[in-house]
Design a protein around this motif. Structure first.
Motif, PDB file in Angstrom:
ATOM      1  N   UNK A 115       1.306  -1.370  -0.117  1.00 15.35           N
ATOM      2  CA  UNK A 115      -0.129  -0.096   0.104  1.00 15.35           C
ATOM      3  C   UNK A 115       1.054   1.172  -0.033  1.00 15.35           C
ATOM      4  N   UNK A 116       0.622   1.624  -0.658  1.00 17.75           N
ATOM      5  CA  UNK A 116       1.237   2.922  -0.913  1.00 17.75           C
ATOM      6  C   UNK A 116       0.510   4.711  -1.054  1.00 17.75           C
ATOM      7  N   UNK A 117       0.343   5.308   0.363  1.00 13.76           N
ATOM      8  CA  UNK A 117      -0.297   6.526  -0.495  1.00 13.76           C
ATOM      9  C   UNK A 117       0.250   7.353  -0.613  1.00 13.76           C
ATOM     10  N   UNK A 118       0.359   8.143  -2.014  1.00 10.31           N
ATOM     11  CA  UNK A 118       0.917   9.219  -2.813  1.00 10.31           C
ATOM     12  C   UNK A 118       0.569  10.668  -2.484  1.00 10.31           C
ATOM     13  N   UNK A 119       1.380  11.376  -1.831  1.00 10.43           N
ATOM     14  CA  UNK A 119       1.284  12.722  -1.547  1.00 10.43           C
ATOM     15  C   UNK A 119       1.317  13.793  -1.749  1.00 10.43           C
ATOM     16  N   UNK A 159      -7.574  -6.628  -5.033  1.00 10.58           N
ATOM     17  CA  UNK A 159      -6.534  -6.862  -4.041  1.00 10.58           C
ATOM     18  C   UNK A 159      -6.669  -5.301  -3.012  1.00 10.58           C
ATOM     19  N   UNK A 160      -7.621  -4.703  -3.303  1.00 10.07           N
ATOM     20  CA  UNK A 160      -7.592  -3.189  -3.026  1.00 10.07           C
ATOM     21  C   UNK A 160      -8.538  -3.633  -2.138  1.00 10.07           C
ATOM     22  N   UNK A 161      -9.036  -4.160  -1.826  1.00  4.27           N
ATOM     23  CA  UNK A 161      -9.766  -5.306  -0.374  1.00  4.27           C
ATOM     24  C   UNK A 161      -8.726  -4.929   0.308  1.00  4.27           C
ATOM     25  N   UNK A 162      -7.934  -6.596  -0.055  1.00  2.22           N
ATOM     26  CA  UNK A 162      -7.211  -6.698   0.534  1.00  2.22           C
ATOM     27  C   UNK A 162      -5.994  -6.035   1.340  1.00  2.22           C
ATOM     28  N   UNK A 163      -5.368  -4.638   0.664  1.00  7.55           N
ATOM     29  CA  UNK A 163      -4.392  -4.072   1.165  1.00  7.55           C
ATOM     30  C   UNK A 163      -5.120  -2.933   2.011  1.00  7.55           C
ATOM     31  N   UNK A 164      -6.308  -3.359   1.932  1.00  5.22           N
ATOM     32  CA  UNK A 164      -7.366  -1.504   2.781  1.00  5.22           C
ATOM     33  C   UNK A 164      -7.256  -2.595   4.083  1.00  5.22           C
ATOM     34  N   UNK A 165      -7.421  -3.521   4.886  1.00  5.46           N
ATOM     35  CA  UNK A 165      -7.198  -4.473   5.583  1.00  5.46           C
ATOM     36  C   UNK A 165      -6.389  -4.082   6.534  1.00  5.46           C
ATOM     37  N   UNK A 166      -5.000  -3.848   5.712  1.00  7.17           N
ATOM     38  CA  UNK A 166      -4.199  -4.056   6.304  1.00  7.17           C
ATOM     39  C   UNK A 166      -3.456  -2.790   6.837  1.00  7.17           C
ATOM     40  N   UNK A 167      -4.369  -1.841   6.038  1.00  2.00           N
ATOM     41  CA  UNK A 167      -3.922  -0.167   6.673  1.00  2.00           C
ATOM     42  C   UNK A 167      -4.030  -0.228   8.260  1.00  2.00           C
ATOM     43  N   UNK A 223      -9.582   5.558   2.877  1.00  5.60           N
ATOM     44  CA  UNK A 223      -9.482   4.308   2.527  1.00  5.60           C
ATOM     45  C   UNK A 223     -10.738   3.150   2.826  1.00  5.60           C
ATOM     46  N   UNK A 224     -11.020   2.972   3.769  1.00  5.87           N
ATOM     47  CA  UNK A 224     -10.968   2.057   4.456  1.00  5.87           C
ATOM     48  C   UNK A 224     -12.629   2.076   4.513  1.00  5.87           C
ATOM     49  N   UNK A 273     -17.390  -0.109   0.741  1.00 10.89           N
ATOM     50  CA  UNK A 273     -17.895   0.190  -0.762  1.00 10.89           C
ATOM     51  C   UNK A 273     -17.699  -0.710  -1.204  1.00 10.89           C
ATOM     52  N   UNK A 274     -16.764  -0.727  -2.423  1.00 17.35           N
ATOM     53  CA  UNK A 274     -16.485  -1.838  -3.861  1.00 17.35           C
ATOM     54  C   UNK A 274     -16.359  -2.675  -2.741  1.00 17.35           C
ATOM     55  N   UNK A 275     -16.332  -3.315  -1.787  1.00 21.16           N
ATOM     56  CA  UNK A 275     -16.395  -5.161  -1.923  1.00 21.16           C
ATOM     57  C   UNK A 275     -17.412  -4.870  -1.516  1.00 21.16           C
ATOM     58  N   UNK A 276     -18.641  -4.668  -0.897  1.00 20.39           N
ATOM     59  CA  UNK A 276     -19.693  -4.748  -0.727  1.00 20.39           C
ATOM     60  C   UNK A 276     -20.658  -4.571  -1.777  1.00 20.39           C
TER      61      UNK A 276
END
Length: 413
Positions: free
Chosen positions: A16-20, A189-197, A220-221, A226-229
């Motif tokens: 997960x990389x948050x680009x500022x 992948x988005x949902x998996x990575x969001x859970x590890x934030x 993020x979460x 929303x996307x996962x559901x």
């Protein structure tokens, strides 16, 4: 680098990389009037899928004036032969590599807009794509993308995002203040990575600089939830997509749209169009990959009943020169045709093909201001009131029919 409320989120792959990156703001909350509610409903009910042809697509070998003798003179080696051209109408045809899109043409939901460009064209990759993505004149610089300006007053915290970029690349026309833009490879992948934030410490002792990270974490979460559901409860379109990079990106787009993920704009890209040499082989392969992905995307959206409320549009930084170069390729050029598809599209041709007999330094002279496409999207597709800083006074093209509303739409009530 300062920590403010502007960021670009990238979730997917191994980390997960948050680009500022200044220019994309999350969860801008406003809009409470009845007019804005109606606009919000339309932005929820309709989807725009932008496809960037990176490198500068050769329009002359895409939509081909095959009966024009000048075409053969300009391109004695790389001009397409009759067997490689699918005749459409008005003495124009398309590259045979685009054969998967002929069904959309025959069904009347594909339109080629001819001669898109702008005065005093710039042939630099970086500058010209900046012009296309900001909607600027060639001699001015604008920081925000044209879609960012169009959507800036219509962000909605209930959406997953205001824009989703699939498969890497920059935010382009979505770059700007007040928008929530996500970059993902695929929803899983988005949902998996969001859970590890990781959770960020909150409370009285949290430094003010961490407030930004706390908000990003929440966003993020929330977006992932929303996307996962939506994806889990979404329909199965049953379409097999081509096993190409672009095909896989189109598959992700189909899943997001068909599942009803609330987001008005999705951006895809396909690279490799900078065909300075050996163009015939390279270009045909690229167009085949493009058309295969778009055809499957169309089938998936039709199968799930979303096609009438979907609009697909290609764009590129420029086209190629009309005259071939010495390496059996083409150099950076100007005006180009672009494809618009959707259930509400009035099929055929729009605009006028540039005159091959009147070139400017071996370049075609544009016949349609490219911002007419933006005006069409803004005023006809999303039915937004025109902003002076979006289409810059350009008039919409008459390429759309009445847009069908979804059963759950509250637009216009």
């Amino acid at each position: 680098m300062t920590l403010d409320r502007r960021t670009f989120l990238h979730l997917g792959g191994a980390s997960f990389v948050p680009w500022l990156i200044p220019g994309v703001e999350l969860w801008a909350m406003n809009e409470d009037s009845s007019d804005k509610s109606a606009i919000g409903a339309r932005l929820q009910d309709r989807i725009l899928i932008l496809v960037e042809l990176q490198g500068g697509n050769d329009g002359l070998n895409t939509v081909v004036p095959f009966r024009n003798e000048r075409y053969k003179q300009l391109r004695p080696k790389i001009g397409l032969k009759p067997k490689n051209i699918i005749e459409l109408e008005s003495h124009l045809g398309i590259n045979s590599a685009l054969a998967p899109l002929t069904e959309a043409w025959e069904d009347g939901d594909a339109c080629w807009i001819l001669g898109l460009g702008y005065p005093k064209p710039n042939r630099s990759h970086f500058r010209s794509i900046e012009i296309w993505e900001t909607g600027s004149d060639s001699d001015e610089e604008i920081a925000d993308g044209w879609l960012a300006r169009m959507l800036k007053d219509h962000s909605d915290p209930h959406r997953a995002a205001d824009g989703i970029v699939i498969g890497g690349g920059d935010t382009g026309p979505l770059f700007g203040n007040d928008l929530r833009v996500l970059n993902m490879d695929d929803p899983e992948d988005f949902s998996k990575q969001a859970r590890t934030v990781p959770e960020v410490a909150q409370g009285k002792d949290a430094r003010k600089a961490l407030e930004h990270l706390i908000e990003v974490q929440k966003d993020i979460k929330k977006a992932a939830g929303i996307i996962d559901d939506k994806i889990k409860s979404g329909p199965n379109h049953g379409v097999r997509f081509p096993d190409t990079r672009f095909g896989r990106r189109c598959s992700v787009a189909a899943d997001l749209v068909a599942s009803g993920v609330p987001c008005p704009v999705i951006k895809l890209s396909i690279g490799g169009f900078d065909t300075h040499s050996d163009q015939l082989n390279k270009h045909s392969r690229l167009l085949a990959e493009l058309s295969g992905g778009l055809s499957a995307l169309r089938q998936a959206l039709k199968a799930t009943g979303i096609w009438e409320r979907s609009l697909i549009s290609t764009y590129s930084e420029f086209r190629r020169r009309a005259r071939e170069n010495g390496s059996q390729g083409t150099d950076h050029g100007t005006a180009a045709p672009h494809l618009v598809m959707g259930g509400a599209v009035q099929g055929g041709f729009a605009g006028r093909y540039p005159d091959l007999g009147k070139l400017d330094k071996d370049d075609l002279i544009h016949t349609t201001d490219y911002r007419r496409l933006y005006a069409t999207i803004e005023q006809k597709w999303f039915e937004l009131p025109p902003r002076e800083d979006v289409a810059r006074g350009a008039k919409p093209l008459e390429i759309l029919k009445t847009v069908a509303k979804s059963p759950n739409s509250t637009s216009g009530k």
